[in-house]
Design a protein around this motif. Structure first.
Motif, PDB file in Angstrom:
ATOM      1  N   UNK A 430       4.279   7.032   4.284  1.00 46.00           N
ATOM      2  CA  UNK A 430       3.612   7.161   2.984  1.00 46.00           C
ATOM      3  C   UNK A 430       4.586   7.429   1.851  1.00 46.00           C
ATOM      4  N   UNK A 431       5.794   7.940   2.189  1.00 52.20           N
ATOM      5  CA  UNK A 431       6.795   8.275   1.162  1.00 52.20           C
ATOM      6  C   UNK A 431       6.184   9.155   0.085  1.00 52.20           C
ATOM      7  N   UNK A 432       5.583  10.250   0.585  1.00 49.61           N
ATOM      8  CA  UNK A 432       4.958  11.258  -0.285  1.00 49.61           C
ATOM      9  C   UNK A 432       3.869  10.672  -1.174  1.00 49.61           C
ATOM     10  N   UNK A 433       3.106   9.755  -0.619  1.00 52.10           N
ATOM     11  CA  UNK A 433       1.956   9.212  -1.322  1.00 52.10           C
ATOM     12  C   UNK A 433       2.250   8.100  -2.294  1.00 52.10           C
ATOM     13  N   UNK A 434       3.484   7.609  -2.336  1.00 52.30           N
ATOM     14  CA  UNK A 434       3.828   6.544  -3.282  1.00 52.30           C
ATOM     15  C   UNK A 434       3.546   5.160  -2.733  1.00 52.30           C
ATOM     16  N   UNK A 435       3.342   5.029  -1.424  1.00 51.26           N
ATOM     17  CA  UNK A 435       3.079   3.733  -0.801  1.00 51.26           C
ATOM     18  C   UNK A 435       1.580   3.477  -0.798  1.00 51.26           C
ATOM     19  N   UNK A 436       1.204   2.221  -0.832  1.00 50.35           N
ATOM     20  CA  UNK A 436      -0.207   1.850  -0.817  1.00 50.35           C
ATOM     21  C   UNK A 436      -0.904   2.413   0.412  1.00 50.35           C
ATOM     22  N   UNK A 437      -2.151   2.832   0.238  1.00 55.27           N
ATOM     23  CA  UNK A 437      -2.903   3.442   1.336  1.00 55.27           C
ATOM     24  C   UNK A 437      -3.154   2.467   2.479  1.00 55.27           C
ATOM     25  N   UNK A 438      -3.066   1.199   2.225  1.00 52.29           N
ATOM     26  CA  UNK A 438      -3.324   0.216   3.281  1.00 52.29           C
ATOM     27  C   UNK A 438      -2.167   0.110   4.267  1.00 52.29           C
ATOM     28  N   UNK A 439      -1.020   0.723   3.962  1.00 52.78           N
ATOM     29  CA  UNK A 439       0.168   0.571   4.796  1.00 52.78           C
ATOM     30  C   UNK A 439       0.456   1.776   5.674  1.00 52.78           C
TER      31      UNK A 439
END
Length: 690
Positions: A430-439
């Motif tokens: 998730x990289x501290x929530x910066x990545x899209x939720x679908x990934x």
């Protein structure tokens, strides 16, 4: 000292070069008088040479990677005034263990700590003298014997439990130092003495609320009748088979095996839980039984409470509360519960074993506690193992299901840690929530994996580390092919929902509100543009026929909603079960059908049609009346009528949605997907009327 120099020369040379101020070493400031050293000195010991004044507590300087040597340094500080030479030997043992744990001093603060401890040892080597013998080996032997007689045998009944626990801890450290100083000499006499010390040490272990294993005077809390009854109930371990001890990697000469006092100790030896978790959940279970029983027998006379026994209803009530979610999960998946009571059980020992097992699983689950159905999956299989053990009375001993090289954390390492690693890897993705939720998957996505029976087939028990559930999301396809030699193992995707951030959710999530606004606006415009322009114009045949076109608009909005369902769930399409895919496709097809049927049937009711409407009228045939359109509207509105009836009779709707019957689920399949949570969550009828 020669042995000391030989073993630690490499570290000593590096430490001496740092403390003497090499080219890259920081310059040490002159001493500014007497100062107190606090924990902040942990990262500032690189310049310490042993000459500064002020009390220094080595246990406060230890880096986190060398935490196991903290008890040794604390013992050295305790016996410093009584025998400085033995305190020096304790620090020598701590230094040797630190060097064994991190020989390259790669950990944070390790090199600075070794530097300080090395200077301290060099100083103590010169300043300390032997008091009891001529050699260090005899010195530590005689002092160990003297310490045990003085502090562990004399005044046992007068000292407090926490004070005795400290003395026993120091005695254990002294025995480890004795073995380090005399590694080649047999110490059978001291081994037998240390064996008794270790057994007594368990009687003075730390506790939270209930001093269950403390020797000496009885604490007032243990005199409460309900507490005494709960403790006595848990200590009925008769007729239970004995787990075979693990002697392959255990310490030799210390003890023959751990002491099993109650049912949770038996579960500890059977399934490999951690001792600290067992002690915590033991207190937890005793307090639960005592509190429930105290509430159920509040009017009992004081004389009857002295011979109190835990009531059978108390255990049954606790069983219902603890296993409420597990029983619901089994019914949802149409599984048979593995909480089985042997037919020859005359006591409630099996029930307490199941409750204790679940509490121990929960206590050791860490972040997996946020996945309750995952805990149900684990308990389901371990309860089956437990039943097989307690129901088979042919053998008096058995091999525990979990065992890991003599350690006491087999369950943690073999069951919890693999699942925790999946959670950790997904959080890294998730990289501290910066990545899209679908990934990446969060707790809910991982937990929904256990809402289907396919987890039993794919994951298995013991859990298969090659399962798709444990696939590392950080690995690329080439890495998987290189290491696993197979392309069949791929990372599990989200199960039921993949968030797609778009403004179209404003319509998809509030479709009924938008439909009401649009249809009401259309009806009001038609009425307003009628010849009379009044509200009573709706009763005119021509105006009413035009108002009926709102159903065609409703069919178009329904088609738009079905299209958005497919588009916004496209990223989760491959993870959906077949029934959900069929449901989305059929809804789309039905929406297209109504979008064609309603305009065509409406065109048949128009007098003197022209253009495209005339073509549809000729295609329909001789139905030049409004009956066929009315019939189509009635058929189109039939599901909404049933939905409105269920909305009025909420208890019926709640009961149907919470039902696990296959027939009911099939009938409700069209309206909602099959989910384990959030079923039947509606306000009561009175709240809706308000």
């Amino acid at each position: 000292l020669a042995l000391f120099d030989h073993r630690n020369r490499s570290v000593g040379e590096g430490a001496m070069s740092m403390s003497s101020g090499g080219p890259s070493a920081p310059q040490r400031q002159p001493s500014m008088g007497r100062r107190n050293i606090s924990r902040a000195i942990t990262m500032r010991t690189d310049g310490y040479s042993g000459e500064e004044e002020g009390p220094i507590i080595e246990s406060e300087l230890v880096p986190s990677s060398l935490a196991p040597i903290v008890p040794i340094l604390r013992a050295a500080n305790e016996i410093e005034d009584e025998n400085p030479r033995v305190a020096y030997l304790c620090r020598f043992t701590a230094f040797e263990k630190a060097h064994t744990m991190d020989p390259n001093s790669s950990g944070r603060g390790v090199r600075q700590f070794k530097t300080y401890l090395l200077h301290r040892l060099e100083k103590d080597e010169k300043d300390t003298q032997r008091r009891l013998a001529s050699t260090d080996a005899k010195e530590i032997q005689r002092f160990y014997e003297h310490y045990c007689k003085k502090y562990l045998e004399e005044g046992l009944q007068t000292r407090k439990p926490d004070e005795m626990a400290r003395y026993y801890q120091i005695a254990s450290v002294l025995y480890d130092v004795l073995k380090t100083v005399t590694p080649d000499k047999p110490n059978s006499e001291y081994d037998q003495y240390a064996k008794g010390v270790e057994k007594e040490k368990a009687s003075f272990s730390h506790y939270n609320i209930l001093p269950l294993n403390i020797s000496g005077p009885t604490q007032p809390v243990m005199e409460i009748p309900e507490i005494k009854a709960a403790v006595a109930l848990l200590r009925k371990i008769n007729n239970l088979p004995t787990p075979r001890p693990d002697t392959t990697n255990g310490p030799q000469g210390i003890d023959d095996g751990p002491i099993v006092r109650d049912l949770l100790d038996w579960l500890w030896q059977t399934f490999g839980f951690q001792k600290g978790n067992v002690e915590n959940q033991k207190e937890h279970l005793i307090l639960l039984l005592a509190n429930i029983d105290m509430r159920g027998s509040g009017n009992v006379h004081q004389g009857e409470r002295q011979n109190h026994m835990i009531q059978r209803d108390t255990v049954d009530h606790l069983m219902k509360k603890v296993f409420q979610n597990y029983i619901s999960w089994c019914r949802y998946l149409h599984l048979e519960s593995n909480i089985k009571i042997p037919h020859d059980a005359s006591t409630q020992q099996p029930e307490l074993l199941y409750i204790g097992l679940y509490l121990l699983i929960w206590g050791e689950a860490s972040n997996v506690r946020f996945m309750p159905e995952c805990l149900c999956y684990i308990f389901h299989h371990m309860a089956r193992d437990l039943y097989d053990i307690i129901s088979d009375r042919r053998e008096e001993s058995f091999d525990p299901p979990f065992r890991r090289e003599g350690s006491d954390d087999a369950f943690l390492q073999l069951v919890i840690q693999p699942i925790y690693n999946v959670i950790h890897n997904e959080a890294t993705m998730s990289k501290r929530g910066t990545v899209s939720h679908s990934k990446w998957r969060n707790y809910d996505d991982l937990n929904e994996y256990f809402w289907s029976k396919k987890c039993f087939k794919q994951l298995g028990w013991p859990m298969d580390p090659a399962s798709d559930f444990f696939a590392d999301p950080t690995k690329t396809k080439n890495d998987i092919e290189r290491h696993d030699h197979s392309m069949s193992r791929r990372r599990m995707s989200k199960t039921n929902f993949v968030e797609v951030r778009t403004f179209l959710h404003l319509f998809r999530s509030f479709d009924r509100m938008w439909a009401f606004f649009i249809l009401a606006f259309q009806a009001m415009v038609i009425i307003a543009w009628s010849p009379s322009g009044s509200l009573s114009a709706i009763f005119e045949p021509a105006v009413f026929r035009n108002v009926m076109t709102i159903f065609i608009t409703a069919a178009f909005l329904n088609f738009l909603q079905a299209t958005l369902e497919i588009v916004l769930n496209w990223k989760a399409w491959r993870s959906l079960v077949c029934s959900q895919m069929i449901r989305h496709v059929l809804k789309f097809v039905v929406a297209i059908g109504w979008l064609i049927i309603l305009p065509v049937t409406y065109s048949s009711s128009i007098q003197n049609p022209t253009g495209l409407i005339k073509f549809f009228s000729n295609w329909i045939g001789n139905f030049q009346s409004q009956s066929i359109y009315n019939f189509a509207v009635a058929l189109y509105m039939l599901p909404n009528i049933f939905s409105a009836l269920f909305f009025i009779f909420l208890p019926m709707r709640r009961a149907l949605e919470r039902s696990n019957s296959r027939i009911v689920r099939f009938l409700l399949w069209w309206t909602q997907p099959k989910l384990y949570v959030a079923r039947g969550m509606y306000e009561d009828t009175c709240s809706l009327l308000k």
